[in-house]
Design a protein around this motif. Structure first.
Motif, PDB file in Angstrom:
ATOM      1  N   PRO A  36       3.626   7.701 -16.186  1.00 17.55           N
ATOM      2  CA  PRO A  36       4.204   6.348 -16.169  1.00 17.55           C
ATOM      3  C   PRO A  36       5.622   6.273 -15.598  1.00 17.55           C
ATOM      4  O   PRO A  36       5.928   5.357 -14.834  1.00 17.55           O
ATOM      5  N   ASN A  37       6.477   7.242 -15.941  1.00 22.01           N
ATOM      6  CA  ASN A  37       7.846   7.181 -15.420  1.00 22.01           C
ATOM      7  C   ASN A  37       7.888   7.474 -13.918  1.00 22.01           C
ATOM      8  O   ASN A  37       8.736   6.955 -13.199  1.00 22.01           O
ATOM      9  N   GLN A  38       6.945   8.267 -13.421  1.00 21.78           N
ATOM     10  CA  GLN A  38       6.886   8.532 -11.981  1.00 21.78           C
ATOM     11  C   GLN A  38       6.403   7.291 -11.236  1.00 21.78           C
ATOM     12  O   GLN A  38       6.938   6.949 -10.188  1.00 21.78           O
ATOM     13  N   HIS A  39       5.404   6.627 -11.795  1.00 23.83           N
ATOM     14  CA  HIS A  39       4.929   5.389 -11.174  1.00 23.83           C
ATOM     15  C   HIS A  39       6.047   4.346 -11.180  1.00 23.83           C
ATOM     16  O   HIS A  39       6.276   3.658 -10.181  1.00 23.83           O
ATOM     17  N   ALA A  40       6.736   4.236 -12.302  1.00 21.33           N
ATOM     18  CA  ALA A  40       7.808   3.246 -12.424  1.00 21.33           C
ATOM     19  C   ALA A  40       8.905   3.477 -11.398  1.00 21.33           C
ATOM     20  O   ALA A  40       9.376   2.537 -10.757  1.00 21.33           O
ATOM     21  N   VAL A  41       9.308   4.721 -11.236  1.00 24.73           N
ATOM     22  CA  VAL A  41      10.395   5.010 -10.294  1.00 24.73           C
ATOM     23  C   VAL A  41       9.949   4.727  -8.854  1.00 24.73           C
ATOM     24  O   VAL A  41      10.723   4.207  -8.047  1.00 24.73           O
ATOM     25  N   LEU A  42       8.697   5.040  -8.535  1.00 21.50           N
ATOM     26  CA  LEU A  42       8.183   4.718  -7.201  1.00 21.50           C
ATOM     27  C   LEU A  42       8.174   3.213  -6.975  1.00 21.50           C
ATOM     28  O   LEU A  42       8.580   2.729  -5.916  1.00 21.50           O
ATOM     29  N   TRP A  43       7.702   2.471  -7.982  1.00 21.33           N
ATOM     30  CA  TRP A  43       7.615   1.022  -7.838  1.00 21.33           C
ATOM     31  C   TRP A  43       9.006   0.396  -7.671  1.00 21.33           C
ATOM     32  O   TRP A  43       9.214  -0.440  -6.794  1.00 21.33           O
ATOM     33  N   LEU A  44       9.932   0.815  -8.510  1.00 20.12           N
ATOM     34  CA  LEU A  44      11.278   0.244  -8.423  1.00 20.12           C
ATOM     35  C   LEU A  44      11.925   0.555  -7.074  1.00 20.12           C
ATOM     36  O   LEU A  44      12.546  -0.311  -6.459  1.00 20.12           O
ATOM     37  N   ARG A  45      11.761   1.782  -6.613  1.00 21.01           N
ATOM     38  CA  ARG A  45      12.408   2.206  -5.369  1.00 21.01           C
ATOM     39  C   ARG A  45      11.727   1.626  -4.135  1.00 21.01           C
ATOM     40  O   ARG A  45      12.372   1.083  -3.251  1.00 21.01           O
ATOM     41  N   TYR A  46      10.406   1.746  -4.055  1.00 20.33           N
ATOM     42  CA  TYR A  46       9.697   1.353  -2.839  1.00 20.33           C
ATOM     43  C   TYR A  46       9.008  -0.004  -2.947  1.00 20.33           C
ATOM     44  O   TYR A  46       8.922  -0.720  -1.958  1.00 20.33           O
ATOM     45  N   GLY A  47       8.519  -0.340  -4.126  1.00 24.25           N
ATOM     46  CA  GLY A  47       7.860  -1.628  -4.296  1.00 24.25           C
ATOM     47  C   GLY A  47       8.860  -2.773  -4.371  1.00 24.25           C
ATOM     48  O   GLY A  47       8.673  -3.813  -3.756  1.00 24.25           O
ATOM     49  N   GLU A  48       9.920  -2.562  -5.132  1.00 27.34           N
ATOM     50  CA  GLU A  48      10.939  -3.594  -5.310  1.00 27.34           C
ATOM     51  C   GLU A  48      12.141  -3.407  -4.392  1.00 27.34           C
ATOM     52  O   GLU A  48      12.926  -4.335  -4.213  1.00 27.34           O
ATOM     53  N   GLY A  49      12.318  -2.208  -3.858  1.00 28.21           N
ATOM     54  CA  GLY A  49      13.406  -1.969  -2.910  1.00 28.21           C
ATOM     55  C   GLY A  49      14.767  -1.717  -3.528  1.00 28.21           C
ATOM     56  O   GLY A  49      15.792  -1.848  -2.851  1.00 28.21           O
ATOM     57  N   PHE A  50      14.793  -1.337  -4.798  1.00 27.19           N
ATOM     58  CA  PHE A  50      16.070  -1.046  -5.438  1.00 27.19           C
ATOM     59  C   PHE A  50      16.640   0.275  -4.926  1.00 27.19           C
ATOM     60  O   PHE A  50      15.893   1.182  -4.557  1.00 27.19           O
ATOM     61  N   SER A  51      17.950   0.386  -4.933  1.00 24.13           N
ATOM     62  CA  SER A  51      18.609   1.635  -4.554  1.00 24.13           C
ATOM     63  C   SER A  51      18.429   2.661  -5.668  1.00 24.13           C
ATOM     64  O   SER A  51      17.962   2.331  -6.771  1.00 24.13           O
ATOM     65  N   ILE A  52      18.826   3.880  -5.385  1.00 21.08           N
ATOM     66  CA  ILE A  52      18.777   4.937  -6.404  1.00 21.08           C
ATOM     67  C   ILE A  52      19.635   4.532  -7.604  1.00 21.08           C
ATOM     68  O   ILE A  52      19.203   4.652  -8.758  1.00 21.08           O
ATOM     69  N   ALA A  53      20.832   4.047  -7.336  1.00 17.60           N
ATOM     70  CA  ALA A  53      21.742   3.655  -8.417  1.00 17.60           C
ATOM     71  C   ALA A  53      21.164   2.504  -9.239  1.00 17.60           C
ATOM     72  O   ALA A  53      21.226   2.525 -10.475  1.00 17.60           O
ATOM     73  N   GLU A  54      20.600   1.508  -8.565  1.00 12.78           N
ATOM     74  CA  GLU A  54      20.005   0.378  -9.279  1.00 12.78           C
ATOM     75  C   GLU A  54      18.802   0.830 -10.112  1.00 12.78           C
ATOM     76  O   GLU A  54      18.632   0.402 -11.257  1.00 12.78           O
ATOM     77  N   THR A  55      17.994   1.700  -9.535  1.00 10.86           N
ATOM     78  CA  THR A  55      16.830   2.225 -10.247  1.00 10.86           C
ATOM     79  C   THR A  55      17.270   2.986 -11.489  1.00 10.86           C
ATOM     80  O   THR A  55      16.673   2.841 -12.558  1.00 10.86           O
ATOM     81  N   ALA A  56      18.323   3.773 -11.363  1.00 10.84           N
ATOM     82  CA  ALA A  56      18.844   4.524 -12.518  1.00 10.84           C
ATOM     83  C   ALA A  56      19.309   3.573 -13.618  1.00 10.84           C
ATOM     84  O   ALA A  56      19.018   3.802 -14.797  1.00 10.84           O
ATOM     85  N   ARG A  57      19.998   2.510 -13.231  1.00 12.67           N
ATOM     86  CA  ARG A  57      20.460   1.547 -14.234  1.00 12.67           C
ATOM     87  C   ARG A  57      19.279   0.875 -14.928  1.00 12.67           C
ATOM     88  O   ARG A  57      19.263   0.724 -16.150  1.00 12.67           O
ATOM     89  N   ILE A  58      18.295   0.458 -14.156  1.00 17.71           N
ATOM     90  CA  ILE A  58      17.125  -0.219 -14.720  1.00 17.71           C
ATOM     91  C   ILE A  58      16.372   0.698 -15.673  1.00 17.71           C
ATOM     92  O   ILE A  58      15.926   0.278 -16.739  1.00 17.71           O
ATOM     93  N   MET A  59      16.249   1.978 -15.288  1.00 21.65           N
ATOM     94  CA  MET A  59      15.503   2.936 -16.108  1.00 21.65           C
ATOM     95  C   MET A  59      16.373   3.573 -17.195  1.00 21.65           C
ATOM     96  O   MET A  59      15.908   4.430 -17.942  1.00 21.65           O
ATOM     97  N   ASN A  60      17.635   3.155 -17.251  1.00 21.11           N
ATOM     98  CA  ASN A  60      18.571   3.666 -18.250  1.00 21.11           C
ATOM     99  C   ASN A  60      18.672   5.188 -18.197  1.00 21.11           C
ATOM    100  O   ASN A  60      18.536   5.888 -19.206  1.00 21.11           O
TER     101      ASN A  60
END
Length: 78
Positions: free
Chosen positions: A20-44
């Motif tokens: 689940p966390n791997q899918h989430a990080v892929l979705w946030l980064r590539y599906g939603e287009g968030f940066s690494i920093a934004e993805t880190a903040r979202i995923m705490n």
């Protein structure tokens, strides 16, 4: 264009088989287009953890693709 959309959907369906966390990080980064920093903040979490998760997720996805289609070999650089 329809074929491209179907390929993307197929890829995301395959990605759901990852942890689940791997899918989430892929979705946030590539599906939603968030940066690494934004993805880190979202995923705490921190940026290094996001990069590690992305690496593992891409590697896992490459393995799943290879299993689905034996002619498709995973890129050794992934």
């Amino acid at each position: 264009m329809l074929q491209e959309k179907e390929e993307k959907n197929s890829l995301w369906r395959l990605a759901r088989r990852l942890k689940p966390n791997q899918h989430a990080v892929l979705w946030l980064r590539y599906g939603e287009g968030f940066s690494i920093a934004e993805t880190a903040r979202i995923m705490n979490t921190n940026q290094i953890r996001v990069k590690v998760l992305l690496h593992r997720a891409r590697k896992g996805l490459a393995r799943l693709l290879a299993l689905r289609d034996p002619k498709t070999r995973p890129d050794p650089m992934v």
